[in-house]
Design an enzyme around this catalytic site. Structure first.
Site, PDB file in Angstrom:
ATOM      1  N   HIS A   1       0.870  -1.181   0.000  1.00 22.84           N
ATOM      2  CA  HIS A   1       0.000   0.000   0.000  1.00 22.84           C
ATOM      3  C   HIS A   1       0.904   1.227   0.000  1.00 22.84           C
ATOM      4  O   HIS A   1       2.023   1.177   0.518  1.00 22.84           O
ATOM      5  CB  HIS A   1      -0.823  -0.062   1.303  1.00 22.84           C
ATOM      6  CG  HIS A   1      -1.872   0.991   1.450  1.00 22.84           C
ATOM      7  ND1 HIS A   1      -1.584   2.277   1.841  1.00 22.84           N
ATOM      8  CD2 HIS A   1      -3.221   0.942   1.303  1.00 22.84           C
ATOM      9  CE1 HIS A   1      -2.710   2.964   1.924  1.00 22.84           C
ATOM     10  NE2 HIS A   1      -3.722   2.185   1.604  1.00 22.84           N
TER      11      HIS A   1
ATOM     12  N   ASP B   1       2.984  -4.577   8.274  1.00 21.78           N
ATOM     13  CA  ASP B   1       1.764  -3.810   8.049  1.00 21.78           C
ATOM     14  C   ASP B   1       0.609  -4.812   8.128  1.00 21.78           C
ATOM     15  O   ASP B   1       0.391  -5.595   7.198  1.00 21.78           O
ATOM     16  CB  ASP B   1       1.852  -3.140   6.671  1.00 21.78           C
ATOM     17  CG  ASP B   1       0.541  -2.461   6.280  1.00 21.78           C
ATOM     18  OD1 ASP B   1      -0.475  -2.690   6.954  1.00 21.78           O
ATOM     19  OD2 ASP B   1       0.548  -1.721   5.278  1.00 21.78           O
TER      20      ASP B   1
ATOM     21  N   GLN C   1      -4.516  -5.261   6.865  1.00 25.28           N
ATOM     22  CA  GLN C   1      -5.495  -6.175   6.256  1.00 25.28           C
ATOM     23  C   GLN C   1      -5.445  -7.569   6.871  1.00 25.28           C
ATOM     24  O   GLN C   1      -6.111  -8.478   6.363  1.00 25.28           O
ATOM     25  CB  GLN C   1      -5.254  -6.271   4.739  1.00 25.28           C
ATOM     26  CG  GLN C   1      -5.434  -4.969   3.993  1.00 25.28           C
ATOM     27  CD  GLN C   1      -6.872  -4.460   3.982  1.00 25.28           C
ATOM     28  OE1 GLN C   1      -7.815  -5.178   4.315  1.00 25.28           O
ATOM     29  NE2 GLN C   1      -7.041  -3.200   3.629  1.00 25.28           N
TER      30      GLN C   1
ATOM     31  N   LYS D   1     -10.687  -0.638  10.288  1.00 28.86           N
ATOM     32  CA  LYS D   1     -10.803  -1.807   9.409  1.00 28.86           C
ATOM     33  C   LYS D   1     -11.217  -3.051  10.195  1.00 28.86           C
ATOM     34  O   LYS D   1     -11.231  -4.151   9.645  1.00 28.86           O
ATOM     35  CB  LYS D   1      -9.476  -2.049   8.691  1.00 28.86           C
ATOM     36  CG  LYS D   1      -9.126  -0.940   7.686  1.00 28.86           C
ATOM     37  CD  LYS D   1      -7.893  -1.275   6.918  1.00 28.86           C
ATOM     38  CE  LYS D   1      -7.299  -0.090   6.192  1.00 28.86           C
ATOM     39  NZ  LYS D   1      -8.053   0.322   5.011  1.00 28.86           N
TER      40      LYS D   1
ATOM     41  N   CYS E   1      -4.872   2.423  -3.654  1.00 30.10           N
ATOM     42  CA  CYS E   1      -3.658   2.932  -2.969  1.00 30.10           C
ATOM     43  C   CYS E   1      -2.507   1.944  -3.112  1.00 30.10           C
ATOM     44  O   CYS E   1      -1.686   1.799  -2.195  1.00 30.10           O
ATOM     45  CB  CYS E   1      -3.916   3.238  -1.504  1.00 30.10           C
ATOM     46  SG  CYS E   1      -4.946   4.661  -1.270  1.00 30.10           S
TER      47      CYS E   1
HETATM   48  N1  PLP Z   1      -1.692  -0.680   4.657  1.00 32.21           N
HETATM   49  C1  PLP Z   1      -2.626  -1.439   4.084  1.00 32.21           C
HETATM   50  C2  PLP Z   1      -2.277  -2.819   3.614  1.00 32.21           C
HETATM   51  C3  PLP Z   1      -3.906  -0.935   3.908  1.00 32.21           C
HETATM   52  O1  PLP Z   1      -4.839  -1.680   3.330  1.00 32.21           O
HETATM   53  C4  PLP Z   1      -4.197   0.382   4.366  1.00 32.21           C
HETATM   54  C5  PLP Z   1      -5.538   0.968   4.131  1.00 32.21           C
HETATM   55  O2  PLP Z   1      -6.219   0.614   3.211  1.00 32.21           O
HETATM   56  C6  PLP Z   1      -3.185   1.112   4.977  1.00 32.21           C
HETATM   57  C7  PLP Z   1      -1.942   0.555   5.114  1.00 32.21           C
HETATM   58  C8  PLP Z   1      -3.435   2.488   5.500  1.00 32.21           C
HETATM   59  O3  PLP Z   1      -4.355   2.434   6.553  1.00 32.21           O
HETATM   60  P1  PLP Z   1      -4.953   3.754   7.188  1.00 32.21           P
HETATM   61  O4  PLP Z   1      -5.531   4.531   6.043  1.00 32.21           O
HETATM   62  O5  PLP Z   1      -5.998   3.267   8.133  1.00 32.21           O
HETATM   63  O6  PLP Z   1      -3.833   4.464   7.843  1.00 32.21           O
END
Ligand code: PLP
Length: 409
Positions: free
Chosen positions: A122, A199, A202, A225, A365
């Site tokens: 992401h 990270d 998900q 999420k 993203c």
């Molecule tokens: N990393 C992953 C794999 C994501 O799916 C997301 C959000 O879609 C993020 C990071 C960023 O999360 P946040 O927007 O809640 O900071």
């Protein structure tokens, strides 16, 4: 087995009609809906307990502090952190990753250092490192993917080498659903003395996470999420590493002592929580975890596997469909990213909305990933505890209808 029809009744928004149809919410990778239990915990906090934390001697402040600290204990237990001091509340995964890049990164990297991420990330796990290498003259390297969207582990010991200082990777790809073998990569990083950041945006909402079993140094995820409110997230960090790190934002609550000349910092985790935190958010997140625990993270993973198996079987019958990501549900989380010939994902998303179905379309993203897989965008359906096989059947019917519709316009 999860009774998702019954679970859905706990979510007021799922009773809504969208364009005269019952809402089918398949945009869970972007954000999830909230059960009454979570909504009421936030409302109760503001109705009965609201006060600032850590500084007051009055009843409300002590109660708020207690609830905030309880939320931290709950998060620690949820990911099997050895202690609550390893849990820092942030705004979300993005802020958690930026915190590590800005503090640990700036203090520990120089022109001889290499950062390793993957081609699946992401933007939140790409951009902070791209900026950091500009400031530290370090290098950014990528673990490549195979054509099916799984990681290519073949040359891991060349990519991760004695110059590697940090390996930061996603557990589950938000773009195409790949579940990475993070244990293998953590081991490889440990063999060269590199730090690891997972990270888990998900994965933490969808499967059991045990940071002690994984052995990672940092792990990040977002409350919104996983049935919790927006604006609250988590950074887990090993306590000894957090203690060595410089402070992130500076101000109230993160200090030990301030004089007109200089200041010293409080202990972890307070050192990283400057200013009034999102108290109601933390309390909402605690309620979300309570709710998820009642269902059990193992059952949630099983439920999503079943849904994914079902949708893949149904969608593979659609002529010409391009389903991105791994074949097997063992390597794939509860999301399906796809393209249909002659129907632009945005048009498909708009068509499905007229039928009450919410999906996400675009690059999710993860622009470099979607480009690498030969597209500019895709349609993505992502599932959670309240989704059912009947909803998937309706979704597939409407995709087939959309193909006929766009053939005729
Ligand atoms: N990393 C992953 C794999 C994501 O799916 C997301 C959000 O879609 C993020 C990071 C960023 O999360 P946040 O927007 O809640 O900071």
């Amino acid at each position: 087995m999860i009774q998702s029809q019954d679970i859905a009744k706990d979510f007021p928004i799922l009773q809504r009609k969208i364009n005269d149809n019952k809402l089918i919410y398949f945009d869970n990778a972007a954000t999830t809906q909230k059960p009454t239990h979570v909504i009421e915990s936030i409302s109760n906090f503001y109705s009965n307990t609201n006060s600032n934390i850590h500084r007051g001697v009055h009843t409300l402040s002590m109660e708020s502090t207690y609830e905030y600290d309880q939320a931290k204990d709950k998060v620690a237990e949820f990911i099997n952190s050895p202690n609550s001091e390893s849990i820092i509340f942030t705004r979300g995964t993005t802020e958690s990753i930026n915190l590590v890049a800005e503090t640990w990164g700036k203090a520990n990297l120089d022109e001889s250092s290499e950062i390793v991420i993957t081609e699946l990330e992401h933007h939140s796990n790409i951009v902070p490192w791209q900026e950091l290498i500009k400031e530290t003259n370090s290098k950014l390297k990528y673990i490549p993917i195979n054509s099916d969207g799984t990681l290519n582990y073949e040359n891991l010991n060349q990519i991760i080498n004695s110059n590697t200082k940090i390996v930061s990777l996603t557990h589950v790809s938000n773009g195409i659903g790949t579940i990475n073998n993070i244990k293998k990569i953590i081991k490889e990083a440990q063999s060269v003395g590199a730090i690891t950041l997972i990270d888990a945006a998900q994965s933490a909402p969808h499967m059991p996470i045990d940071v002690q079993d994984l052995g990672c140094d940092f792990l990040a995820f977002s409350g919104h999420k996983m049935l919790g409110p927006t604006g609250i997230g988590v950074l887990y960090g090993k306590k000894d590493i957090l203690e060595e790190m410089p402070a992130y934002q500076k101000g109230g609550d993160m200090i030990l002592e301030v004089t007109y000349e200089k200041s010293s910092w409080n202990e972890v985790p307070f050192k990283f929580e400057a200013g009034t935190p999102n108290i109601a958010g933390a309390i909402g997140l605690k309620s979300a975890i309570d709710y998820l625990n009642l269902i059990s993270m193992d059952s949630i993973r099983e439920h999503e596997k079943e849904l994914t198996e079902h949708i893949l079987k149904e969608m593979r019958n659609i002529d010409g469909i391009d389903i991105l990501g791994p074949e097997s549900v063992e390597d794939r989380a509860g999301l399906v990213s796809f393209n249909i010939p002659n129907v632009h994902p945005h048009d498909l998303g708009t068509y499905l909305d007229t039928k009450g179905i919410a999906i996400r379309t675009g690059h999710h993203c993860a622009m470099p990933l979607i480009k690498k897989l030969g597209s500019h965008s895709s349609a993505r359906a992502s599932f959670y505890v309240y989704n059912t096989k009947n909803e998937i059947n309706e979704f597939v019917t409407q995709i087939n209808n959309s193909i006929k519709y766009f053939d005729n316009v």
